[in-house]
Write a protein that holds these residues in place. Structure first.
Motif, PDB file in Angstrom:
ATOM      1  N   VAL A 189       0.859  -1.185   0.000  1.00  0.00           N
ATOM      2  CA  VAL A 189       0.000   0.000   0.000  1.00  0.00           C
ATOM      3  C   VAL A 189       0.894   1.233   0.000  1.00  0.00           C
ATOM      4  CG1 VAL A 189      -1.813   1.263   1.202  1.00  0.00           C
ATOM      5  CG2 VAL A 189      -1.794  -1.239   1.257  1.00  0.00           C
ATOM      6  N   LEU A 190       0.797   2.006  -1.072  1.00  0.00           N
ATOM      7  CA  LEU A 190       1.601   3.204  -1.236  1.00  0.00           C
ATOM      8  C   LEU A 190       0.743   4.446  -0.997  1.00  0.00           C
ATOM      9  CD1 LEU A 190       3.405   2.134  -4.537  1.00  0.00           C
ATOM     10  CD2 LEU A 190       4.301   1.931  -2.207  1.00  0.00           C
ATOM     11  N   ALA A 191       1.390   5.586  -0.932  1.00  0.00           N
ATOM     12  CA  ALA A 191       0.657   6.850  -0.819  1.00  0.00           C
ATOM     13  C   ALA A 191      -0.057   7.146  -2.137  1.00  0.00           C
ATOM     14  CB  ALA A 191       1.610   7.987  -0.466  1.00  0.00           C
ATOM     15  N   GLU A 192      -0.959   8.094  -2.125  1.00  0.00           N
ATOM     16  CA  GLU A 192      -1.749   8.389  -3.317  1.00  0.00           C
ATOM     17  C   GLU A 192      -0.874   8.839  -4.484  1.00  0.00           C
ATOM     18  OE1 GLU A 192      -5.947  10.652  -4.467  1.00  0.00           O
ATOM     19  OE2 GLU A 192      -4.991  11.008  -2.529  1.00  0.00           O
ATOM     20  N   ASP A 193       0.282   9.439  -4.177  1.00  0.00           N
ATOM     21  CA  ASP A 193       1.187   9.893  -5.239  1.00  0.00           C
ATOM     22  C   ASP A 193       2.098   8.787  -5.752  1.00  0.00           C
ATOM     23  OD1 ASP A 193       2.855   9.543  -3.084  1.00  0.00           O
ATOM     24  OD2 ASP A 193       3.460  11.645  -2.914  1.00  0.00           O
ATOM     25  N   GLY A 194       1.899   7.553  -5.258  1.00  0.00           N
ATOM     26  CA  GLY A 194       2.690   6.425  -5.725  1.00  0.00           C
ATOM     27  C   GLY A 194       3.992   6.227  -4.987  1.00  0.00           C
ATOM     28  N   LYS A 195       4.290   7.110  -4.066  1.00  0.00           N
ATOM     29  CA  LYS A 195       5.519   6.981  -3.283  1.00  0.00           C
ATOM     30  C   LYS A 195       5.258   6.147  -2.028  1.00  0.00           C
ATOM     31  CE  LYS A 195       7.310  11.491  -4.779  1.00  0.00           C
ATOM     32  NZ  LYS A 195       7.750  12.839  -4.320  1.00  0.00           N
ATOM     33  N   LYS A 196       6.336   5.687  -1.402  1.00  0.00           N
ATOM     34  CA  LYS A 196       6.216   4.953  -0.163  1.00  0.00           C
ATOM     35  C   LYS A 196       5.647   5.876   0.912  1.00  0.00           C
ATOM     36  CE  LYS A 196       8.927   2.286   3.185  1.00  0.00           C
ATOM     37  NZ  LYS A 196      10.288   1.816   3.552  1.00  0.00           N
ATOM     38  N   MET A 197       4.724   5.336   1.723  1.00  0.00           N
ATOM     39  CA  MET A 197       4.172   6.145   2.804  1.00  0.00           C
ATOM     40  C   MET A 197       5.273   6.528   3.781  1.00  0.00           C
ATOM     41  SD  MET A 197       0.479   4.450   3.709  1.00  0.00           S
ATOM     42  CE  MET A 197      -0.892   4.530   2.543  1.00  0.00           C
ATOM     43  N   SER A 198       5.337   7.809   4.106  1.00  0.00           N
ATOM     44  CA  SER A 198       6.443   8.311   4.915  1.00  0.00           C
ATOM     45  C   SER A 198       5.945   9.308   5.949  1.00  0.00           C
ATOM     46  CB  SER A 198       7.484   8.983   4.010  1.00  0.00           C
ATOM     47  OG  SER A 198       8.425   9.707   4.753  1.00  0.00           O
ATOM     48  N   LYS A 199       6.348   9.117   7.205  1.00  0.00           N
ATOM     49  CA  LYS A 199       6.010  10.090   8.237  1.00  0.00           C
ATOM     50  C   LYS A 199       6.672  11.426   7.946  1.00  0.00           C
ATOM     51  CE  LYS A 199       5.288   6.871  12.079  1.00  0.00           C
ATOM     52  NZ  LYS A 199       5.738   6.467  13.432  1.00  0.00           N
ATOM     53  N   ARG A 200       7.867  11.359   7.405  1.00  0.00           N
ATOM     54  CA  ARG A 200       8.592  12.591   7.112  1.00  0.00           C
ATOM     55  C   ARG A 200       7.884  13.405   6.034  1.00  0.00           C
ATOM     56  NH1 ARG A 200      12.136  14.014   3.267  1.00  0.00           N
ATOM     57  NH2 ARG A 200      12.265  11.883   2.465  1.00  0.00           N
ATOM     58  N   LEU A 201       7.399  12.719   4.986  1.00  0.00           N
ATOM     59  CA  LEU A 201       6.733  13.422   3.888  1.00  0.00           C
ATOM     60  C   LEU A 201       5.275  13.746   4.197  1.00  0.00           C
ATOM     61  CD1 LEU A 201       8.112  11.356   0.857  1.00  0.00           C
ATOM     62  CD2 LEU A 201       8.893  13.600   1.662  1.00  0.00           C
ATOM     63  N   GLN A 202       4.702  13.038   5.194  1.00  0.00           N
ATOM     64  CA  GLN A 202       3.291  13.241   5.530  1.00  0.00           C
ATOM     65  C   GLN A 202       2.405  13.108   4.292  1.00  0.00           C
ATOM     66  OE1 GLN A 202       1.782  13.973   8.802  1.00  0.00           O
ATOM     67  NE2 GLN A 202       3.743  12.967   9.231  1.00  0.00           N
ATOM     68  N   ASN A 203       2.648  12.050   3.523  1.00  0.00           N
ATOM     69  CA  ASN A 203       1.927  11.878   2.258  1.00  0.00           C
ATOM     70  C   ASN A 203       0.799  10.857   2.363  1.00  0.00           C
ATOM     71  OD1 ASN A 203       3.594   9.698   2.599  1.00  0.00           O
ATOM     72  ND2 ASN A 203       4.352   9.657   0.491  1.00  0.00           N
ATOM     73  N   TYR A 204       0.258  10.683   3.540  1.00  0.00           N
ATOM     74  CA  TYR A 204      -0.877   9.782   3.716  1.00  0.00           C
ATOM     75  C   TYR A 204      -1.749  10.301   4.859  1.00  0.00           C
ATOM     76  CZ  TYR A 204       1.792   7.977   7.696  1.00  0.00           C
ATOM     77  OH  TYR A 204       2.483   7.862   8.865  1.00  0.00           O
ATOM     78  N   PRO A 205      -3.050  10.009   4.822  1.00  0.00           N
ATOM     79  CA  PRO A 205      -3.941  10.486   5.887  1.00  0.00           C
ATOM     80  C   PRO A 205      -3.773   9.654   7.157  1.00  0.00           C
ATOM     81  CG  PRO A 205      -5.161   9.182   4.294  1.00  0.00           C
ATOM     82  CD  PRO A 205      -3.779   9.333   3.734  1.00  0.00           C
ATOM     83  N   ASP A 206      -4.125  10.220   8.276  1.00  0.00           N
ATOM     84  CA  ASP A 206      -4.069   9.530   9.555  1.00  0.00           C
ATOM     85  C   ASP A 206      -5.083   8.382   9.543  1.00  0.00           C
ATOM     86  OD1 ASP A 206      -4.126   8.630  12.141  1.00  0.00           O
ATOM     87  OD2 ASP A 206      -4.564  10.575  13.049  1.00  0.00           O
ATOM     88  N   PRO A 207      -4.635   7.134   9.729  1.00  0.00           N
ATOM     89  CA  PRO A 207      -5.563   5.995   9.680  1.00  0.00           C
ATOM     90  C   PRO A 207      -6.732   6.120  10.650  1.00  0.00           C
ATOM     91  CG  PRO A 207      -3.293   5.223   9.665  1.00  0.00           C
ATOM     92  CD  PRO A 207      -3.243   6.687   9.930  1.00  0.00           C
ATOM     93  N   MET A 208      -6.470   6.584  11.872  1.00  0.00           N
ATOM     94  CA  MET A 208      -7.550   6.697  12.843  1.00  0.00           C
ATOM     95  C   MET A 208      -8.571   7.752  12.418  1.00  0.00           C
ATOM     96  SD  MET A 208      -6.978   4.317  14.834  1.00  0.00           S
ATOM     97  CE  MET A 208      -8.433   4.663  15.803  1.00  0.00           C
ATOM     98  N   ALA A 209      -8.097   8.806  11.768  1.00  0.00           N
ATOM     99  CA  ALA A 209      -9.025   9.826  11.269  1.00  0.00           C
ATOM    100  C   ALA A 209      -9.915   9.245  10.164  1.00  0.00           C
ATOM    101  CB  ALA A 209      -8.241  11.024  10.740  1.00  0.00           C
ATOM    102  N   ILE A 210      -9.337   8.388   9.328  1.00  0.00           N
ATOM    103  CA  ILE A 210     -10.104   7.732   8.264  1.00  0.00           C
ATOM    104  C   ILE A 210     -11.154   6.799   8.877  1.00  0.00           C
ATOM    105  CG2 ILE A 210      -9.966   6.100   6.344  1.00  0.00           C
ATOM    106  CD1 ILE A 210      -8.897   8.766   5.580  1.00  0.00           C
ATOM    107  N   PHE A 211     -10.748   6.020   9.889  1.00  0.00           N
ATOM    108  CA  PHE A 211     -11.693   5.114  10.547  1.00  0.00           C
ATOM    109  C   PHE A 211     -12.836   5.893  11.189  1.00  0.00           C
ATOM    110  CE2 PHE A 211      -7.931   2.055  11.283  1.00  0.00           C
ATOM    111  CZ  PHE A 211      -8.130   1.492  10.030  1.00  0.00           C
ATOM    112  N   ASN A 212     -12.516   6.987  11.857  1.00  0.00           N
ATOM    113  CA  ASN A 212     -13.536   7.779  12.542  1.00  0.00           C
ATOM    114  C   ASN A 212     -14.477   8.463  11.562  1.00  0.00           C
ATOM    115  OD1 ASN A 212     -12.521   7.127  15.081  1.00  0.00           O
ATOM    116  ND2 ASN A 212     -11.119   8.870  15.107  1.00  0.00           N
ATOM    117  N   LYS A 213     -13.968   8.820  10.396  1.00  0.00           N
ATOM    118  CA  LYS A 213     -14.778   9.543   9.418  1.00  0.00           C
ATOM    119  C   LYS A 213     -15.651   8.617   8.582  1.00  0.00           C
ATOM    120  CE  LYS A 213     -14.336  13.024   5.726  1.00  0.00           C
ATOM    121  NZ  LYS A 213     -13.381  13.856   4.943  1.00  0.00           N
ATOM    122  N   TYR A 214     -15.086   7.493   8.148  1.00  0.00           N
ATOM    123  CA  TYR A 214     -15.797   6.610   7.217  1.00  0.00           C
ATOM    124  C   TYR A 214     -16.175   5.258   7.823  1.00  0.00           C
ATOM    125  CZ  TYR A 214     -13.852   9.935   3.852  1.00  0.00           C
ATOM    126  OH  TYR A 214     -13.489  11.085   3.180  1.00  0.00           O
TER     127      TYR A 214
END
Length: 533
Positions: free
Chosen positions: A145-170
């Motif tokens: 599972v990569l970030a939406e831009d096709g790059k590796k998910m990275s805390k430094r780049l912040q290129n992915y949404p917070d999983p808990m926020a996604i769970f709480n929202k959807y």
């Protein structure tokens, strides 16, 4: 501080961070200083420290009993240990022999796409060498599972949404189903998109909840009909389609194809809502009690089977639907549906598919000519194989035409033609349907329920709209659940009905009925006229 094999402590990171020396490090077991110095020291600039084997081997540590501890010289691939997992987890062959043999080889294994050349490989090598057979029968491999831009998910780049926020929202089920239907379960990479999760909510969960709400609106909690009935062609088709779904999902799960097991659920829910429920809507509201019980029983049974089928991939949603239908025990404790043979299932599905194709072509013709679906037309000409009466009636209702005329086609493609001539009578019927839609929209906006009887007041200078109220007044009353319709000045909103201006206001009818049932409304309206109330 980094701990490496056999308790050796690496000092390099601590030195870099803290500008310290090796003398400051302690053995983690008992926090005693290094027992023996080694043959080199750090230079003032921090150079001179080397983690290669011939330097590390010079380091000795003091054990709890005072003995010197040294690195074991032999180096063994750590994947070898992983490969011994089937045996080591049960301490076989030293004990648990029967339990081991009863469970070896494993039914399936699941891991990422990076494991075939490592863990999977070593498992098989050791199992074949020791037992003469592979260590597992089936394998489920997921991609990355990569970030939406096709790059590796990275805390430094912040290129992915917070999983808990996604769970709480959807909700967790939306995320789980999104992933289950994606290529990631076919060992392919996935660019995770929050829009994909949102689409699951809109196109799967909300549609299912609307179907459930519709069922609860018309069902009797004290007398739920739990049995399907195939007397009506729509019920027969829905039952057959449900059994096909159960069969398709079961085959996929038995083949460990999780992707193929999850995907059909979306199309099924769409057909349940946009075809079966929409075409059966009048049956729920009608006066035929037998038919109403039949459609309620079929819909309840379908929702229950759907809850069972979707429980592995959307467990929380399945449990909610199951409990809302009045079941006490958890859906996850219920038995998977037994496979059933449906008579002429191929004929039913083929005929319904043919009817749906004709409807799609007819709707396209209407859109091409700019004629709304609420405007009745005289007939549709179908050049293709003639369908049975039940399917023909569905086409009539769905396309809002009076008749269907079948003609011989070329045998390959179905061609449809619509009679676009709109007579004065058809035009009035079109006005009627627009009025029904408008008034029911006002009912919904006002928060009224099907049990609320209304009074309708209209004001218009349009002769055509006046004709509608005169000729179709009773039909309009029934369609909008009205006790009274009258012409008078009012402060309602001015709106347009097919180019004609009208002002309409609605309010609850002053005469309230304690127990007003939908099937009684025609009799109720009739009694109003005769004064028998």
């Amino acid at each position: 501080m980094v701990v490496v094999a056999q308790g050796i402590v690496s000092a390099v990171f601590d030195y870099i961070l803290n500008k310290g020396s090796l003398e400051k490090f302690y053995y983690l077991c008992d926090y005693t200083p290094f027992a023996a110095p080694f043959g080199y020291y750090l230079n003032e600039d921090g150079s001179g420290f080397d983690l290669h084997k011939h330097y590390i081997d010079q380091i000795t540590l003091k054990g709890k009993n005072g003995s010197a501890l040294r690195r074991i010289p032999d180096v063994l691939d750590c994947w070898f240990e992983s490969g011994s997992m089937p045996f080591a987890q049960l301490h076989y062959p030293f004990e648990n022999e029967k339990k081991f043999k009863d469970n070896f080889p494993a039914q399936f294994i699941a891991e990422g796409v990076d494991q075939p050349r490592t863990w999977f490989y070593y498992l098989h090598v050791l199992a074949v060498a020791i037992m003469g057979k592979p260590s597992f029968k089936n394998v489920i491999v997921n991609g990355i599972v990569l970030a939406e831009d096709g790059k590796k998910m990275s805390k430094r780049l912040q290129n992915y949404p917070d999983p808990m926020a996604i769970f709480n929202k959807y909700g967790a089920d939306a995320v789980r189903y999104y992933l289950a239907c994606s290529p990631v379960l076919r060992a392919e990479d996935l660019n995770f998109s929050e829009k994909g999760v949102e689409e699951v909510v809109k196109k799967v969960l909300l549609i299912l909840y609307n179907v459930l709400s519709f069922y609860k609106l018309y069902s009797d909690p004290n007398d739920p009909n739990k049995h399907p009935n195939d007397a009506n062609i729509l019920d027969e088709w829905m039952i057959a389609k449900t059994w096909l779904l159960i069969d398709e999902v079961a085959i996929a799960y038995n083949s460990y194809d999780l992707n193929r097991a999850a995907r059909p659920i979306t199309g099924f829910i769409n057909d349940l809502s946009t075809w079966y429920l929409r075409r059966s809507r009048d049956r729920f509201k009608g006066d035929d009690e037998k038919d109403k019980k039949a459609v309620l029983g079929t819909l309840r049974w379908t929702l229950e089977q759907l809850a069972l089928v979707m429980s592995p991939v959307m467990p929380f949603t399945a449990e909610y639907v199951w409990q809302e239908l009045g079941n006490k025990e958890s859906v996850h404790l219920a038995k998977w549906p037994d496979k059933q043979k449906i008579k002429e299932v191929g004929h039913i599905m083929n005929r319904m598919d043919a009817a749906k194709i004709i409807v799609e072509l007819g709707l396209a013709k209407r859109a091409e000519k700019g004629i709304k679906i609420r405007q009745p037309l005289q007939k549709i000409i179908v050049k293709g194989e003639e369908l049975d009466k039940e399917y023909t009636q569905l086409i009539i209702d769905e396309l809002n035409v009076k008749t269907v005329e079948f003609q011989k086609g070329d045998g390959e493609h179905v061609v449809v033609e619509l009679d676009m001539a709109i007579t004065p009578e058809l035009k009035l019927e079109g006005h009627l349907r627009e009025l029904v839609r408008t008034i029911n929209g006002r009912r919904k906006k006002a928060g009224l329920t099907p049990g609320d009887v209304i009074a309708v007041t209209y004001q218009t200078d349009s002769e055509e709209l006046r004709k509608v109220f005169v000729q179709y007044g009773e039909a309009l009353k029934k369609a909008v659940i009205a006790g009274e319709i009258k012409s008078s000045e009012n402060d309602g909103e001015t709106m347009e009905i097919n180019g004609e201006q009208i002002k309409i206001s609605i309010q609850k009818y002053k005469l309230q009925v304690t127990s007003f049932k939908l099937q009684d409304r025609e009799e109720f309206c009739g009694n109003l006229e005769t004064g028998n109330l």
